[in-house]
Motif scaffolding. Sequence first.
Motif, mmCIF file in Angstrom:
data_model
loop_
_atom_site.group_PDB
_atom_site.id
_atom_site.type_symbol
_atom_site.label_atom_id
_atom_site.label_comp_id
_atom_site.label_asym_id
_atom_site.label_seq_id
_atom_site.Cartn_x
_atom_site.Cartn_y
_atom_site.Cartn_z
ATOM 1 N N ARG A 185 0.814 -1.220 0.000
ATOM 2 C CA ARG A 185 0.000 0.000 0.000
ATOM 3 C C ARG A 185 0.846 1.269 0.000
ATOM 4 O O ARG A 185 1.812 1.399 0.739
ATOM 5 N N ALA A 190 -8.457 0.306 -4.363
ATOM 6 C CA ALA A 190 -8.241 -1.139 -4.457
ATOM 7 C C ALA A 190 -7.473 -1.434 -5.741
ATOM 8 O O ALA A 190 -7.859 -0.992 -6.827
ATOM 9 N N SER A 192 -6.012 -4.201 -8.386
ATOM 10 C CA SER A 192 -6.169 -5.575 -8.870
ATOM 11 C C SER A 192 -5.127 -5.867 -9.938
ATOM 12 O O SER A 192 -4.869 -5.027 -10.809
ATOM 13 N N LYS A 215 -5.681 -9.123 -5.365
ATOM 14 C CA LYS A 215 -6.315 -7.814 -5.181
ATOM 15 C C LYS A 215 -5.924 -7.249 -3.829
ATOM 16 O O LYS A 215 -6.065 -7.916 -2.801
ATOM 17 N N GLU A 217 -7.091 -4.988 -1.285
ATOM 18 C CA GLU A 217 -8.332 -4.320 -0.897
ATOM 19 C C GLU A 217 -8.033 -2.942 -0.303
ATOM 20 O O GLU A 217 -6.918 -2.657 0.139
ATOM 21 N N THR A 218 -9.054 -2.101 -0.279
ATOM 22 C CA THR A 218 -8.864 -0.718 0.164
ATOM 23 C C THR A 218 -8.378 -0.616 1.604
ATOM 24 O O THR A 218 -7.707 0.354 1.971
ATOM 25 N N ASP A 219 -8.712 -1.616 2.439
ATOM 26 C CA ASP A 219 -8.307 -1.570 3.844
ATOM 27 C C ASP A 219 -7.086 -2.444 4.129
ATOM 28 O O ASP A 219 -6.712 -2.637 5.287
ATOM 29 N N ASP A 255 -9.382 0.484 -8.481
ATOM 30 C CA ASP A 255 -10.826 0.660 -8.277
ATOM 31 C C ASP A 255 -11.643 0.239 -9.499
ATOM 32 O O ASP A 255 -12.622 0.905 -9.874
#
Length: 286
Positions: A185, A190, A192, A215, A217-219, A255
């Motif tokens: 990050r 997100a 992918s 992927k 993920e956003t978190d 995204d």
Amino acid sequence: MKRFRVPLVLFVAVATALAGCGAADKRAEPATRPPDGVSVSLAQWRSDEPVHALQIAVRNTTTTPVYFADVQLVTASFKTLPPQSADATIRRTERTDLPVTYGEANCLPSGLPEVRPATVVARLRTGDEPLRKVVFTVPHPDPLLSRLLRDECSAFLVKQAADLSFGPDWKQDGEVMRGSLVLTRRGTGAVSVASVDGTTHYMVTPGTKRRPLVKLETDAQRAEAPIALSPGRCDPHAFAEAKKAFLFPVRASVDGGEERIVIVEPPKPLQDRLIDYALRVCGLGG
């Protein structure tokens, strides 16, 4: 308080003299127009890509030799680097290349920018003339600069959200090397990965059949996808000409947006390990 009055005739004479000096200075400025019969275009060899370089391809249709002291690519699409030494005398030729490195692309966080006009600035000498600065206009839009800008800024859009890299742990398993692609990050969104493509020397086999391969993920702060590498060719010439062997194209999106290609290059120690592994598997020593 006394005021000194300058006679009108003297004032006009001084003004005229100053204007004349300005005109003389202007006439003394070196011309920037290229010599007749000399033009440039841009090109790139396969070996240029890993080192962020391209070629100033010079064409001279005259019998007069032209000495290039240095050259510089100038465009708003890429950061401008200082002039780079050429030290080349170019006689009549359809194409003689002068290599230069070019600066980082000026990308936008919101999308892909349009390529901007470019010039090549050179200090050169025609025949026995003194050195002078010349500005060559590159035909716009230049297809090479358009592609380089698109590729670099596509990767920039993905890298704003996450770093893509080869994982630290790689082990030989039979005739393949197994490891992973790691997403770390950096920003929001997100990320992918749809595929990891092979290179001129290595084939890539994903460790899973699911799509996307991985992927972030956003978190999440980190995600990885198992992959396996195997030699794409085993002739000795291949390893002697391994200019793009480690430039792996990764197709990724943020995204759910448009897929972009990010070139992922393993660190040098891993490159050395992969070369040794491939030589062993190919029966070429190592």
